[in-house]
Scaffold this motif. Sequence first.
Motif, mmCIF file in Angstrom:
data_model
loop_
_atom_site.group_PDB
_atom_site.id
_atom_site.type_symbol
_atom_site.label_atom_id
_atom_site.label_comp_id
_atom_site.label_asym_id
_atom_site.label_seq_id
_atom_site.Cartn_x
_atom_site.Cartn_y
_atom_site.Cartn_z
ATOM 1 N N UNK A 99 -8.308 6.649 3.552
ATOM 2 C CA UNK A 99 -7.988 7.482 4.454
ATOM 3 C C UNK A 99 -7.316 6.846 5.751
ATOM 4 N N UNK A 100 -6.722 7.746 6.958
ATOM 5 C CA UNK A 100 -6.345 6.949 7.960
ATOM 6 C C UNK A 100 -7.340 6.431 8.756
ATOM 7 N N UNK A 101 -8.601 6.946 8.493
ATOM 8 C CA UNK A 101 -9.870 6.376 9.440
ATOM 9 C C UNK A 101 -10.795 5.345 8.594
ATOM 10 N N UNK A 102 -10.152 4.862 7.395
ATOM 11 C CA UNK A 102 -10.952 3.842 6.651
ATOM 12 C C UNK A 102 -11.077 2.617 7.601
ATOM 13 N N UNK A 103 -12.253 1.985 7.533
ATOM 14 C CA UNK A 103 -12.575 0.718 8.312
ATOM 15 C C UNK A 103 -12.715 -0.079 7.337
ATOM 16 N N UNK A 104 -12.001 -1.333 7.830
ATOM 17 C CA UNK A 104 -12.127 -2.756 7.364
ATOM 18 C C UNK A 104 -12.926 -3.658 7.724
ATOM 19 N N UNK A 105 -13.809 -4.576 7.156
ATOM 20 C CA UNK A 105 -14.621 -5.615 7.780
ATOM 21 C C UNK A 105 -14.587 -6.773 6.694
ATOM 22 N N UNK A 106 -14.249 -8.095 7.341
ATOM 23 C CA UNK A 106 -14.200 -9.213 6.608
ATOM 24 C C UNK A 106 -13.475 -9.252 5.492
ATOM 25 N N UNK A 107 -12.189 -8.519 5.023
ATOM 26 C CA UNK A 107 -11.652 -8.285 3.942
ATOM 27 C C UNK A 107 -10.264 -9.183 4.406
ATOM 28 N N UNK A 108 -9.948 -9.924 3.704
ATOM 29 C CA UNK A 108 -8.593 -10.698 3.805
ATOM 30 C C UNK A 108 -7.347 -9.982 3.958
ATOM 31 N N UNK A 109 -6.559 -10.450 4.765
ATOM 32 C CA UNK A 109 -5.003 -9.474 4.894
ATOM 33 C C UNK A 109 -4.446 -9.396 3.609
ATOM 34 N N UNK A 110 -4.456 -10.421 2.737
ATOM 35 C CA UNK A 110 -3.849 -10.361 1.380
ATOM 36 C C UNK A 110 -4.460 -9.453 0.691
ATOM 37 N N UNK A 111 -5.981 -9.400 0.480
ATOM 38 C CA UNK A 111 -6.521 -8.232 -0.387
ATOM 39 C C UNK A 111 -6.430 -7.095 0.296
ATOM 40 N N UNK A 112 -6.417 -6.866 1.506
ATOM 41 C CA UNK A 112 -6.144 -5.414 2.202
ATOM 42 C C UNK A 112 -4.869 -5.019 1.987
ATOM 43 N N UNK A 113 -3.858 -5.781 1.836
ATOM 44 C CA UNK A 113 -2.275 -5.488 1.638
ATOM 45 C C UNK A 113 -2.345 -5.002 0.199
#
Length: 117
Positions: free
Chosen positions: A84-98
């Motif tokens: 969702x738009x409010x999903x938070x991300x912590x310690x996830x690489x930008x490659x994996x997040x993308x």
Amino acid sequence: MTFPPDKVEIAKVAVDSAGRLLVQPLMPAGTDFAHIYRAAMEVSWDASSKHLVAPVPREWSRADWFKQIVRAVRSEYGTRLYLGPATQWANVSSKDRAEIERWSRDIDQMTSGMAGR
């Protein structure tokens, strides 16, 4: 036990200090994914933190493990996890997040296209 709803938003995607991928769903009170192990997909439920947990990656990327978590929940519970738009991300690489966000958008488009059928 109350079963989870058909769709559950993901509150947080994180990598813990051990390197495991954690997915925290926004669960209604009284619901959980305690029986996720039945899917036999190496995904577990941490009742104390209310996270779905994937093992430390060996051959798969964390993005692949995210997909495995989503598939395991769908298989065992019939519930679709979504970002969702409010999903938070912590310690996830930008490659994996993308990669996770791209895959999630593709899934959302496929499921919304099927809704009108």
